[in-house]
Design a protein around this motif. Structure first.
Motif, mmCIF file in Angstrom:
data_model
loop_
_atom_site.group_PDB
_atom_site.id
_atom_site.type_symbol
_atom_site.label_atom_id
_atom_site.label_comp_id
_atom_site.label_asym_id
_atom_site.label_seq_id
_atom_site.Cartn_x
_atom_site.Cartn_y
_atom_site.Cartn_z
ATOM 1 N N ARG A 196 68.214 5.720 18.099
ATOM 2 C CA ARG A 196 69.368 6.528 17.678
ATOM 3 C C ARG A 196 69.922 6.074 16.337
ATOM 4 N NH1 ARG A 196 73.458 9.837 18.833
ATOM 5 N NH2 ARG A 196 75.618 9.139 18.807
ATOM 6 N N GLU A 197 70.030 4.781 16.128
ATOM 7 C CA GLU A 197 70.605 4.257 14.886
ATOM 8 C C GLU A 197 69.768 4.667 13.663
ATOM 9 O OE1 GLU A 197 70.008 2.272 17.620
ATOM 10 O OE2 GLU A 197 72.076 2.353 18.327
ATOM 11 N N THR A 198 68.455 4.614 13.793
ATOM 12 C CA THR A 198 67.578 5.010 12.689
ATOM 13 C C THR A 198 67.715 6.503 12.418
ATOM 14 O OG1 THR A 198 66.033 3.234 13.218
ATOM 15 C CG2 THR A 198 65.188 5.027 11.864
ATOM 16 N N ALA A 199 67.759 7.287 13.474
ATOM 17 C CA ALA A 199 67.920 8.733 13.319
ATOM 18 C C ALA A 199 69.230 9.054 12.606
ATOM 19 C CB ALA A 199 67.859 9.423 14.672
ATOM 20 N N ILE A 200 70.299 8.373 12.974
ATOM 21 C CA ILE A 200 71.603 8.594 12.339
ATOM 22 C C ILE A 200 71.553 8.193 10.870
ATOM 23 C CG2 ILE A 200 73.998 7.777 12.282
ATOM 24 C CD1 ILE A 200 73.862 7.709 15.378
ATOM 25 N N LEU A 201 70.951 7.056 10.564
ATOM 26 C CA LEU A 201 70.847 6.589 9.185
ATOM 27 C C LEU A 201 70.112 7.610 8.305
ATOM 28 C CD1 LEU A 201 71.206 4.192 7.132
ATOM 29 C CD2 LEU A 201 68.870 3.583 7.752
ATOM 30 N N ILE A 202 68.991 8.115 8.781
ATOM 31 C CA ILE A 202 68.217 9.094 8.018
ATOM 32 C C ILE A 202 68.997 10.401 7.878
ATOM 33 C CG2 ILE A 202 66.114 10.507 8.043
ATOM 34 C CD1 ILE A 202 64.746 8.051 9.426
ATOM 35 N N SER A 203 69.585 10.869 8.966
ATOM 36 C CA SER A 203 70.358 12.106 8.948
ATOM 37 C C SER A 203 71.539 12.017 7.987
ATOM 38 C CB SER A 203 70.854 12.427 10.353
ATOM 39 O OG SER A 203 71.709 13.535 10.346
ATOM 40 N N GLU A 204 72.295 10.935 8.083
ATOM 41 C CA GLU A 204 73.456 10.773 7.200
ATOM 42 C C GLU A 204 73.029 10.626 5.743
ATOM 43 O OE1 GLU A 204 75.818 7.605 8.868
ATOM 44 O OE2 GLU A 204 76.626 8.929 10.433
ATOM 45 N N SER B 169 74.291 13.322 3.056
ATOM 46 C CA SER B 169 75.047 12.845 1.902
ATOM 47 C C SER B 169 74.443 13.372 0.605
ATOM 48 C CB SER B 169 75.089 11.315 1.892
ATOM 49 O OG SER B 169 75.719 10.847 0.731
ATOM 50 N N TYR B 170 73.127 13.290 0.495
ATOM 51 C CA TYR B 170 72.433 13.799 -0.689
ATOM 52 C C TYR B 170 72.689 15.304 -0.855
ATOM 53 C CZ TYR B 170 68.764 15.205 -3.870
ATOM 54 O OH TYR B 170 68.072 15.759 -4.920
ATOM 55 N N ASN B 171 72.534 16.072 0.247
ATOM 56 C CA ASN B 171 72.742 17.516 0.193
ATOM 57 C C ASN B 171 74.176 17.857 -0.168
ATOM 58 O OD1 ASN B 171 70.088 17.842 0.916
ATOM 59 N ND2 ASN B 171 70.520 18.360 3.044
ATOM 60 N N HIS B 172 75.130 17.135 0.383
ATOM 61 C CA HIS B 172 76.545 17.375 0.079
ATOM 62 C C HIS B 172 76.816 17.158 -1.400
ATOM 63 C CE1 HIS B 172 80.864 16.501 -0.222
ATOM 64 N NE2 HIS B 172 80.975 17.364 0.779
ATOM 65 N N ASP B 173 76.269 16.086 -1.960
ATOM 66 C CA ASP B 173 76.460 15.815 -3.383
ATOM 67 C C ASP B 173 75.857 16.920 -4.246
ATOM 68 O OD1 ASP B 173 77.740 13.480 -2.678
ATOM 69 O OD2 ASP B 173 76.044 12.170 -3.192
ATOM 70 N N ALA B 174 74.737 17.490 -3.819
ATOM 71 C CA ALA B 174 74.048 18.508 -4.613
ATOM 72 C C ALA B 174 74.603 19.914 -4.411
ATOM 73 C CB ALA B 174 72.551 18.502 -4.278
ATOM 74 N N ALA B 175 75.002 20.255 -3.187
ATOM 75 C CA ALA B 175 75.350 21.643 -2.882
ATOM 76 C C ALA B 175 76.716 21.822 -2.224
ATOM 77 C CB ALA B 175 74.272 22.247 -1.985
ATOM 78 N N GLY B 176 77.450 20.756 -2.019
ATOM 79 C CA GLY B 176 78.740 20.867 -1.349
ATOM 80 C C GLY B 176 78.584 20.831 0.161
ATOM 81 N N PRO B 177 79.700 20.962 0.868
ATOM 82 C CA PRO B 177 79.636 20.890 2.335
ATOM 83 C C PRO B 177 78.854 22.066 2.908
ATOM 84 C CG PRO B 177 81.819 21.540 1.605
ATOM 85 C CD PRO B 177 81.045 21.198 0.379
#
Length: 138
Positions: free
Chosen positions: A12-20, A24-32
């Protein structure tokens, strides 16, 4: 040295790390992305489920993941009603359109009759069939 591992399951921790990290990258590029699930469920007079649609809206588009109608209800117009209700909700959410995919043994022609246009296809997925991507802009 970087190591690569292959598996069918991760912790679960690895999945969360990759997902977040990706979010984060997508939010920075395209917003929420404003991801919000959508369920439209059809029940008969006895409260039995006879059809349903699952989708989610993000980045001003609704993605329809599933649309199912029970065999007894097929051809009754229920699929059209489910899709229309989802489109109505998408408009209320401020979406500019709907996209989905379907196998050729499923319902791409149904979606085309509802105003959807094909924008992608992979033949022999599965063998002897195709996977088709469709969209409808409001």
């Amino acid at each position: 040295m970087t190591t690569l591992t292959v598996s069918t399951n991760i912790d679960r921790e690895t999945a969360i790390l990759i997902s977040e990290g990706l979010n984060s990258y997508n939010h920075d590029a395209a917003g929420p992305h404003n991801d919000l699930d959508l369920w439209v469920v059809a029940r008969d007079g006895d409260a039995n489920v006879v059809g349903g649609l699952k989708g989610s809206s993000e980045y001003a588009w609704l993605f329809v993941e599933w649309l199912w109608v029970s065999p007894e209800q097929r051809g009754s117009g229920l699929g059209t009603q489910l899709l229309a209700k989802a489109e109505q909700e998408a408009r209320q959410r401020g979406c500019i359109g709907v996209h989905l995919d379907s196998f050729t043994f499923q319902a791409p022609e149904f979606y085309k009759r509802q105003g959807y246009e094909e924008f992608g296809r992979i033949d022999d997925y599965p063998a002897g069939h195709s996977r088709v991507w469709l969209k409808k802009r409001f």
